[in-house]
Enzyme design. Sequence first.
Site, short mmCIF file in Angstrom:
data_model
loop_
_atom_site.label_atom_id
_atom_site.label_comp_id
_atom_site.label_asym_id
_atom_site.label_seq_id
_atom_site.Cartn_x
_atom_site.Cartn_y
_atom_site.Cartn_z
N THR A 13 33.38 0.18 16.06
CA THR A 13 32.80 0.40 15.47
C THR A 13 31.06 -0.02 15.78
O THR A 13 30.51 1.85 16.19
CB THR A 13 32.44 0.22 14.21
OG1 THR A 13 33.95 0.31 13.21
CG2 THR A 13 31.57 0.63 13.01
N SER A 55 39.58 0.43 16.93
CA SER A 55 40.98 -0.40 17.76
C SER A 55 42.19 -0.05 16.84
O SER A 55 43.38 -1.29 17.21
CB SER A 55 40.47 -2.28 17.41
OG SER A 55 39.88 -2.15 16.28
N THR A 86 36.56 -4.12 15.00
CA THR A 86 36.93 -5.22 14.14
C THR A 86 38.24 -4.85 13.43
O THR A 86 39.33 -6.31 13.22
CB THR A 86 36.36 -5.49 12.99
OG1 THR A 86 36.45 -3.99 12.13
CG2 THR A 86 34.71 -5.70 13.44
N ASP A 87 39.24 -3.99 13.53
CA ASP A 87 40.71 -3.77 12.61
C ASP A 87 41.25 -4.55 13.56
O ASP A 87 42.31 -5.45 12.50
CB ASP A 87 40.50 -2.22 12.99
CG ASP A 87 39.86 -1.32 11.19
OD1 ASP A 87 38.85 -1.96 10.79
OD2 ASP A 87 40.33 -0.82 11.71
#
Length: 333
Positions: A13, A55, A86-87
């Site tokens: 992101t 990700s 971040t995932d």
Amino acid sequence: MKKHILLLATGGTIASQESGQGLTPSMDSEALLACIPQVRDLCDISALQLMNLDSTNITPEHWLTIARCLKEHYDAYDGFVITHGTDTMAYTAAALSYLIQDSPKPIVLTGGQKSIALQDTDARRNLYDSFLYAADDSSCGVHIVFNGEVILGTRARKERTKSYNAFSSVDYPDTAIIRDRKLIRYFDERPGRKDPVWYDRLNTRVLLLTLIPGLDPEPLEGLTGNYDGLILQTFGSGGLPGSDSGRFAEILRMWISSGKSVVMMTQVPYEGSDLMVYQVGQRILKNYPVIEASNMTLEAVVTKLMWALGQTGDPKEVRDLFCRPVHHDRIGC
Ligand code: ASP
């Protein structure tokens, strides 16, 4: 003298823009750095664009690519910052903690809940803080820096999909915090080694099964040939329905007798398992050579099992490797 830090950009992101079909990583490493010009006062920076992926699309092959790139450039830089979605950042952080052990130089993962191009983004702070941490003399090892927290790579978990405090350090304190652009250290982390220990193999033939009440274990029986490791995410302190005499236990025996490694962990997010507490767990632990994950995170369990299976096919050696603590991934067990 100013430190020289290498930025490896992988997407997420932080680098995303609206594509008309949802957010897609599209900004490159130089565009990210252009959003935090003040960072050049902190350290010298070089940048590499390794990939530009959401990700969700990051795989163990990408973890190996990142580790190879770090190895190739390790001697030329004082530290490393990796921008990442971040995932699955906690998986990548855990994987790198096993692939690159005892690094005397800092390897920092960061990202954002919002694109760095937006006005109200958290990404500018996270990226600046990551360089601040990476450029500090006492920093070492693999960490996530996010929302002012410095979290061990083996202890991080994404717990919020939207809020800026997306990551938590599970069953281990933050090693440092960053407030008003100042690093406040809670631990002295200097490693004893001059060079890291590098690994370059993972075995991804790992299956995770999360138990639900009444789950039929039958499908597991036919899967032994497809996997070398099984992670059973059980309830509470840990155990299997039917203890050591049910169908679950029979299938467990089948997996173990065909040379597979079985890890038992809890699906409760904090405080870990203790199979000795209840009969449903104790009898399993006493009668089957399962590996107990104790208070490791799921991300650490998955990546450590892939790493251990990547080093050896002998289940006893897998157990030894898995149970040996790495970067505080299991404590008090
Ligand atoms: N889907 C994004 C990713 O993991 C989410 C993020 O970066 O925050 O790449």
